[in-house]
Design a protein around this motif. Structure first.
Motif, PDB file in Angstrom:
ATOM      1  N   LEU B 166       0.794  -1.792   0.011  1.00 49.82           N
ATOM      2  CA  LEU B 166       0.415  -0.458  -0.257  1.00 49.82           C
ATOM      3  C   LEU B 166       0.827   1.006   0.353  1.00 49.82           C
ATOM      4  N   VAL B 167       1.091   2.125  -0.947  1.00 52.16           N
ATOM      5  CA  VAL B 167       1.900   3.141  -1.024  1.00 52.16           C
ATOM      6  C   VAL B 167       0.823   4.534  -0.487  1.00 52.16           C
ATOM      7  N   ILE B 168       1.358   5.151   0.854  1.00 47.84           N
ATOM      8  CA  ILE B 168       0.323   6.167   0.918  1.00 47.84           C
ATOM      9  C   ILE B 168       1.784   7.668   0.247  1.00 47.84           C
ATOM     10  N   ASN B 169       0.888   8.745  -0.080  1.00 47.97           N
ATOM     11  CA  ASN B 169       1.418   9.626  -1.544  1.00 47.97           C
ATOM     12  C   ASN B 169       1.667  11.109  -0.570  1.00 47.97           C
ATOM     13  N   GLY B 170       2.187  11.065   0.103  1.00 49.74           N
ATOM     14  CA  GLY B 170       2.421  12.772   0.775  1.00 49.74           C
ATOM     15  C   GLY B 170       4.004  12.965  -0.347  1.00 49.74           C
ATOM     16  N   ALA B 171       3.671  13.307  -1.287  1.00 48.01           N
ATOM     17  CA  ALA B 171       4.695  13.667  -2.180  1.00 48.01           C
ATOM     18  C   ALA B 171       4.480  14.750  -2.423  1.00 48.01           C
ATOM     19  N   GLU B 172       2.855  15.368  -2.888  1.00 46.24           N
ATOM     20  CA  GLU B 172       2.879  16.521  -2.695  1.00 46.24           C
ATOM     21  C   GLU B 172       3.212  17.485  -2.790  1.00 46.24           C
ATOM     22  N   CYS B 173       4.249  17.199  -4.848  1.00 47.82           N
ATOM     23  CA  CYS B 173       5.004  17.506  -5.867  1.00 47.82           C
ATOM     24  C   CYS B 173       4.621  18.719  -6.139  1.00 47.82           C
ATOM     25  N   GLU B 174       4.080  19.448  -6.919  1.00 51.71           N
ATOM     26  CA  GLU B 174       3.366  20.579  -7.395  1.00 51.71           C
ATOM     27  C   GLU B 174       3.415  21.727  -5.984  1.00 51.71           C
ATOM     28  N   PRO B 175       4.375  22.322  -7.030  1.00 48.59           N
ATOM     29  CA  PRO B 175       4.578  23.567  -6.320  1.00 48.59           C
ATOM     30  C   PRO B 175       3.347  24.507  -5.887  1.00 48.59           C
ATOM     31  N   TYR B 176       3.901  25.328  -4.284  1.00 51.01           N
ATOM     32  CA  TYR B 176       2.942  25.757  -3.736  1.00 51.01           C
ATOM     33  C   TYR B 176       1.422  24.998  -3.221  1.00 51.01           C
ATOM     34  N   ILE B 177       1.271  24.183  -3.713  1.00 52.74           N
ATOM     35  CA  ILE B 177       0.602  23.408  -2.144  1.00 52.74           C
ATOM     36  C   ILE B 177       1.156  22.757  -1.427  1.00 52.74           C
ATOM     37  N   THR B 178       0.550  22.942  -0.159  1.00 46.81           N
ATOM     38  CA  THR B 178       0.612  22.700   1.226  1.00 46.81           C
ATOM     39  C   THR B 178      -0.305  21.907   1.961  1.00 46.81           C
TER      40      THR B 178
END
Lengths: 347, 526
Positions: B166-178
């Motif tokens: 199960l991969v949990i995606n917390g990468a949030e790679c787009e600039p600006y988004i937090t």
């Protein structure tokens, strides 16, 4: 509140075609300085004639094609073509010959195929070949490098020679020009001399002909600058040099007395300039990573074949044009593996 | 078999772009107060549009299902607060087209009164996973990373596809988004609780949580929460900051070394990938019996006065959200929904926040300049170097431009994830992604047309066949009748046809006789 609607992504890397071409021009500067140092003012005069003609031709064709003129002129692509052709020409090339070459490059090779990005052939090299096959004598009348030149021409004398075809009274074309090292090597080998005999001649330096070898080195510096700036990738220049060294090295090992040392090939003629500045012209080269290696390697091998057995001493222009034709096919068969490609997709 | 540590693999291409996250990172600006009306689009997810189950004028309570789905792929919509249904009608929605779509308009009564909710399921690990999937489906949970794919469908991978990771995606790679960053920093327990449920539902062997290394606080908080939860086989993996690290396929590759097959989905290789905010929503649904009613939204850019993250109930106008973040600044130029790489500009801010709205980027002219005029492609290949799907963007561009859609498919158009890297690096400033979107829509349209033509052809053939059959049947019936009649007369011992002919001949003879007689008499008189 109404807001402007555009498509993503927003913002771009501060990079543009003008900058790419500008960096190519900048990278050519050390080599040009070296050329001027060894071969005189003619190089700069040729460049001026070529650039002026190229910009005028580009503007004229764009006007006829009803295309915006200013962005195309400011992208510097025509300037790069003109400079590359000019530095490949002998220093005392008559003005009209330079102009003819540039006109052919810009109007026929570039714009008749659709303009920047659409031309299948490298415009500078196509023009070089046109001039070479049309005016073989003038195109092989090079000046000897500075250290071997007994009669260096002043700026005014050079200007007169290029525009009027006249030389100072006490000189003739035969006394001031000499064959290029590749041509000299070729002629001497034809006379059944061995490499060691030929090497006695004062024109030979450390790894190539005196003067010439250093021009190559200065272009190499520019080439490395382009690599560092990521304007070009290593694939084409290295594969091309590898192809030439491998082919010439193999034959040299078998027969060192009638086959020149690989270093001679590398530092004579337009090899370094060709490897870093001409074969890497993205418009006409292969674009896939594997394709670039194959494309470069084949140019290197072709250069050796034409130089050794062909009808013309220098072969970079021919080899590049030949591989320009092959580039689309090479690209088609060297598509990179797509992310997650299943085996059957790749078959 | 595994020779590398999770997170040590790499994906091709990608770009480094200033992340611009510090403007809003770690800032929580509170919950947006409820406006007078909420606009709830019936399509807030990938799949079938939800169907309203309420009538205009009906009183609804917070958490009540107001639209349901009958298709497998879809998600129901719930009332984010109590109030009256004011209308069910077309209303502008956040979509690149700027068009309107069916929405439920909810008149807020301000009481925020909860309706009846299903039971919390704290002892979920005694239950049948299908009941938990049913709960996730009921809660209307979709991928909150922006794609809004129904989570219940994702976790229903089927028995023939066992899940390993199960991969949990917390990468949030787009600039600006937090917003995911904030969620992990402040509500790591809620995320980990959701992971626990998901691990049970998909029966995975391990869980890898991927977070980009530009979010050290989030990594620390998540590591702490995982350690405290006592969960084994759950690891927080720090991954390098490089766009598009948060792309599902890219993150899976970096964490597990496996590649999601072209035209395939992660469960084919034993992986399911879920965003951190989605995991938190699962916690609410299972542990508290609460549906998905709101989300964290990042409001940022030089175009707003105070950047930060807000909790926004669905259906609130973006203008309202921005007003709550101090309003627009003088520099505001464009409003982007999502990040600067994959988001889209909104022509208007009177649009509702939906489940997929992760970021409102009010960008200045410097941040998101108007696009430059495109120059000719010089085939430099920068796009190819940047493409994380390892495509040849330049070739795709030529063929898309030439409308050669068969060729674009040959060059794997549908493997393009529209991340925007190629456009970003292009020195000729060609809007490459736009060409691929165009080619994709055209291809879909062509396929639809082909399907319709095929259907029409089949319908026509069926009709012709039906008519022929009816004709055949009619004839058969006629023949049967005639046969029956013939049999009957034959049984009576006379041939009806012969009798008829004889009768007719008799009639003709009589007529002739009458005529000759008449002629005779007239001749005599003259």
């Amino acid at each position: 509140m109404k807001l402007p609607v555009h498509t993503s992504p927003y913002g771009v890397l501060p990079n543009n075609v003008t900058r790419v071409m500008g960096e190519v021009l900048l990278a050519l500067v050390p080599g040009i300085i070296a050329l001027v140092y060894y071969f005189g003012w003619g190089v700069l005069i040729n460049i001026s004639i070529a650039v002026t003609t190229a910009l005028a031709a580009e503007a004229g064709v764009l006007h006829l094609r009803h295309r915006p003129v200013r962005p195309a002129l400011s992208d510097l692509s025509a300037t790069v073509t003109a400079v590359l052709l000019a530095i490949a020409l002998p220093p005392l090339t008559p003005w009209w010959m330079t102009m003819l070459g540039v006109l052919f490059a810009i109007v026929m090779v570039k714009h008749l195929y659709g303009g920047l990005g659409y031309n299948p052939f490298n415009p500078a090299m196509a023009a070089y070949v046109l001039l070479l096959v049309s005016f073989p004598v003038a195109m092989t009348q090079w000046l000897p490098p500075e250290m071997l030149n007994a009669h260096p021409l002043s700026f005014a004398q050079t200007l007169t020679a290029i525009f009027g075809g006249g030389l100072p009274d006490h000189l003739t074309w035969d006394t001031i020009t000499s064959a290029t090292p590749l041509d000299a090597m070729r002629e001497q080998l034809k006379m059944n001399k061995t490499i060691s005999e030929i090497a006695q001649n004062p024109m030979w330096g450390n790894f190539g002909a005196r003067g010439w070898e250093w021009v190559g080195n200065w272009f190499l510096i520019g080439g490395l600058f382009l690599l560092w700036r990521k304007v070009i990738t290593w694939h084409i220049p290295f594969a091309m040099i590898a192809g030439l060294l491998l082919a010439s090295g193999l034959f040299w090992l078998f027969d060192p007395e009638s086959m020149p040392f690989p270093g001679f090939h590398l530092f004579s003629g337009g090899m370094i300039l060709g490897a870093f500045f001409i074969a890497t012209d993205p418009v006409t080269a292969s674009t896939t990573p594997k394709g670039r290696i194959i494309y470069g390697f084949l140019i290197g091998v072709t250069v050796f074949i034409i130089r050794t057995w062909g009808g013309y001493p220098d072969a970079v222009a021919f080899a590049v044009l030949l591989m320009n034709m092959a580039a689309p096919t090479i690209d088609y068969y060297t598509q990179p593996r797509v992310f997650g490609a299943r085996d059957k997709d790749n078959a | 078999m595994i020779t590398q540590n999770p997170g040590s693999w790499d994906f091709h291409g990608g770009i480094h772009r200033p992340d611009c996250k510090s403007m809003s990172a770690g800032k929580f600006l509170g919950k947006v107060p409820l406006p007078e009306t909420l606009v709830l689009p019936l399509q807030q997810h990938i799949g079938a549009m939800a169907e309203p189950v309420v009538k205009v004028g009906e009183q609804v309570f917070k958490g009540q299902t107001i639209a349901r789905v009958s298709e497998y792929i879809g998600a129901p919509i719930h009332a984010p607060t109590s109030g009256t249904i004011a209308a069910i009608e077309e209303h502008p929605v956040p979509h690149p087209s700027g068009l309107s779509a069916p929405c439920i308009l909810l008149q807020v009564d301000g009481k925020d009164e909860w309706g009846e909710l299903p039971e919390p399921l704290p002892y979920f690990d005694d239950m049948d996973p299908s009941l938990l999937r049913e709960r996730i489906r009921w809660a209307g949970i979709v991928g909150l990373g922006g794609a809004a794919f129904p989570t219940s469908v994702k976790v229903n991978h089927g028995p023939d596809r066992p899940i390993q990771t199960l991969v949990i995606n917390g990468a949030e790679c787009e600039p600006y988004i937090t917003c995911d960053d904030l969620l992990m920093r402040e509500q790591a327990d809620r995320v980990v609780e959701g992971i626990k449920v998901l691990l049970y539902v998909v029966d995975a062997e391990e869980c890898l949580i991927g977070i980009e290394d530009n979010k050290p606080e989030a990594i620390a908080a998540m590591r702490k929460a995982v350690a405290e939860s006592g969960l084994k086989d759950v690891q927080v993996i720090q991954v390098p900051t490089r766009y598009p690290m948060g792309g599902e396929k890219q993150l899976i590759k970096v964490l597990t070394g496996k590649e999601v097959p072209s035209n395939g989905i992660p469960s084919e290789i034993g992986v399911i990938c879920i965003n951190v905010a989605t995991a938190a929503a699962v916690t609410d649904a299972v542990m508290a019996g609460r549906p998905l009613l709101s989300r964290l939204v990042t409001v940022t850019g030089e175009g707003v006065n105070s950047s930060g993250n807000l909790e926004v109930p669905f259906g609130v106008y973006m203008s309202h959200v921005i007003a709550h973040a101090g309003g627009y600044s003088d520099k505001a130029y464009k409003l982007i929904l999502g990040g600067p790489m994959m988001g889209f500009t909104l022509g208007d801010d009177q649009l509702p926040v939906t489940k997929g709205s992760n970021c409102l980027l009010a960008a200045s002219r410097e941040e998101a300049p108007a696009p430059d005029k495109a120059h000719p492609c010089i085939r430099c290949g920068k796009c190819m170097d940047a493409c994380p799907a390892q495509l040849l963007p330049q070739q795709l561009y030529w063929y898309a431009r030439a409308r050669d859609f068969d060729k674009t498919q040959e060059y794997h158009l549908f493997d393009c994830i529209e991340c925007g890297c190629c456009s970003w690096v292009c020195p000729s400033h060609i809007p490459l992604v736009q060409y691929y979107r165009f080619a994709k829509t055209e291809t879909w349209a062509l396929e639809k047309e082909k399907r319709q033509a095929e259907d029409a052809r089949r319908r026509h053939e069926a009709r012709v066949e039906r008519l022929e059959r009816l004709e055949r049947e009619r004839k058969a019936r006629l023949r049967q009748k005639k046969d029956a009649l013939e049999k009957k007369t034959a049984a009576n011992g006379a041939n009806p046809r012969k009798a008829a002919v004889e009768a007719a001949m008799k009639r003709v003879a009589e007529k002739k006789a009458r005529q000759s007689e008449a002629e005779k008499s007239s001749g005599e008189s003259s």
